[in-house]
Write an enzyme that holds these catalytic residues in place. Sequence first.
Site, short mmCIF file in Angstrom:
data_model
loop_
_atom_site.label_atom_id
_atom_site.label_comp_id
_atom_site.label_asym_id
_atom_site.label_seq_id
_atom_site.Cartn_x
_atom_site.Cartn_y
_atom_site.Cartn_z
N SER A 262 29.68 53.40 41.25
CA SER A 262 30.11 52.22 40.91
C SER A 262 31.81 52.21 40.39
CB SER A 262 29.25 51.71 39.35
OG SER A 262 29.79 52.37 38.57
N LYS A 263 32.05 51.05 40.35
CA LYS A 263 33.48 50.80 40.03
C LYS A 263 33.91 51.48 38.63
CE LYS A 263 35.95 47.16 38.67
NZ LYS A 263 36.20 45.73 37.86
#
Length: 505
Positions: A262-263
Site C-alpha cells: 500500500s501507499k
Amino acid sequence: MSSQKKVRVRFAPSPTGGLHLGGVRTALFNYLFARHHGGDFILRIEDTDQTRFVPGAEEYINECLNWCGISPDESPQNPGAYGPYRQSERKASYRQFAEQLVNDGYAYYAFDTAEELDQQRQIQPNFRYSHENRLSLRNSLSLSAEETARLLEEGVAHTIRIKMPEEGTVSFEDMIRGRVTFETNLVDDKVLLKADGMPTYHLAVVVDDRAMQISHIFRGEEWLPSAPVHILLWEYLGWGSEMPSWAHLPLILKPDGNGKLSKRDGDRLGFPVYAMNWKDPKTGDLTKGFRELGFLPEAFVNMLGVLGWNDGTDQELFSIQDLIDKFSVDRISKSGAKFDFEKAKWFNHEWIKRLDNSILLPQVVAVLASNGVNQVDEEYVEKVLVAVKERMTYVSDFWEQSYFFFQAPVSIDVDAVKPKWTTEKTAFFENLMSDFESLEQWDSTTLEPFFKAKVASSGMKIGELMMPFRIMLVGGKFGPDVFLITELLGREEVTSRIKKALPLF
Ligand code: GLU
C-alpha cells in the site's frame, strides 16, 4: 470469445489520485497483451463515482502512460470509434440497461433512503443488502406493484439493484487461475444505478466493455469478488456469447509478503509506490514517485514486467519490445509477487549501464545544469558518462559520481595523505608535471605505464603515490580509474590540480 474477434483490451482506472505501481502493472500487462497480438490498447476513465473524483488525476494517468512508453491507441485525448472514453460522458446510456434488467426480473428498484440503510447498519454491523433480507426492505420485490408504480411516478429517489440468485453458482474460466466458481448466495445485491442516475462501476464496466468490444479483461485480483456480478450482468443483458475472457492479475505484495503493498508501506519503508510524484490537490500532500527519484522508464517497465511474470528462463532484463515479443498469459503467476525495492534499484542500475548514451546524455546534461554546470561539451560529458555509468543507481547520481570532472575539488582529503608525506614525494610530483609536458600521447593506456615506470624508478611503492595522485585530482579516495580521470581532465587541468594540492601536504 470467438477466435476471429480482434484483441481489444482496456486499462480502466478511476481518476482518484496518483497511480500505484500495481495500477501501472495492470496497464502494462494490458498493453503487452495487445501488442503481442496486434490488438488495441484502450484507456477508459471510470469516473462515475463523482464523490471520489480528483482533479488532475486523469492528466496524471496520461502523463504516466506516456512516460512508461505505453500510450493507448484510444483514449479520451485520442478517441477512436468506440467513445466516449470517460464513463461520465456515457451517463445517459446506462439507465435503459438497468431498466431492461428490472423488466426481465434480474434487478429491482430499491427505495430505501440513506438514513434507513444507516439504521440497518447500526442494528447489524455486517449488514448486506441481499436475498436474505431484501423482502423486508423497501423495494419493488417487497412492495406491491401499485405501490412501486406510485413511488416511481412521484419521482421518489431510488436505486436499481441486481437480484442475486438465492442459490446456484457462477463459474468462469480465468486465464490465470483456471476455473473459478462463486456461490451466488454469498454475494450481495449490488447497486447498479444510483439515485443520481449515474451507474455504479458494476453496471458501467459491463456496458462499456461490450460497447467498446473489449475482448480480454486484465485487472487486479482485488476485482475477483466482483466477477460473479459482472458475469451475471453479461448474461442477464443477453450478451453472454460476447463475453470477454477474464484474467485477474496477482497482487503486488509488501516486501515481507504479508499483504498487499500500500501507499503507506512506501512511506513507512522509505520507497515510492507511485509511478510519478502525486500532489493531492486538497491536502497538498506529496506522494513521491519512481520517476522523480531517478528511475528510467525502461527500468521501471522492466521491473513491473517481471512482477508476477517470467519467460520461463532466468532472464530478468527485458526491453519493452522483448516483453511484447515474449509475453504470454500462461506465464503469469497465480500467487502474489513480493515487491523488492533493492531489486528495483538493481534494474535501474542495469538499465543505466545498458541504455544507449544518446538517450542518457540529455538527462545527464540536465543533471549538470541543475547543479549549475551549463554550456558543456557533450562529447566530453559522454566520455565522463561512460567512465561513471557503472557507479550510478539513479541518473541523478551522475553529479555525485562525476562533479570533479566539471570543477576542481572544493576540498582535498589532506588527512589521508599528510601523515605519510615526504619531500621525496613532492619531488616526484614536480618531476611528473614537467614530464607530462613532453608526453606525446595523452590517454590512459599511455599514462598508466608511464606513471608506473616513474614510480618504479623512484624506488617508492605504487600505492604510496597513486592514492595521493587521485586525491589531488578528485579530492578524496573515490572515482573511476585514476588514469582515465587523468586522460579526461586533460594535461592542463591535471597539472593545475597537482600544483594547487602539493603545498597542502
Ligand atoms: N475502475 C476500476 C479501477 O479503478 C477498474 C476495474 C476493472 O478493470 O474492471 O481499477
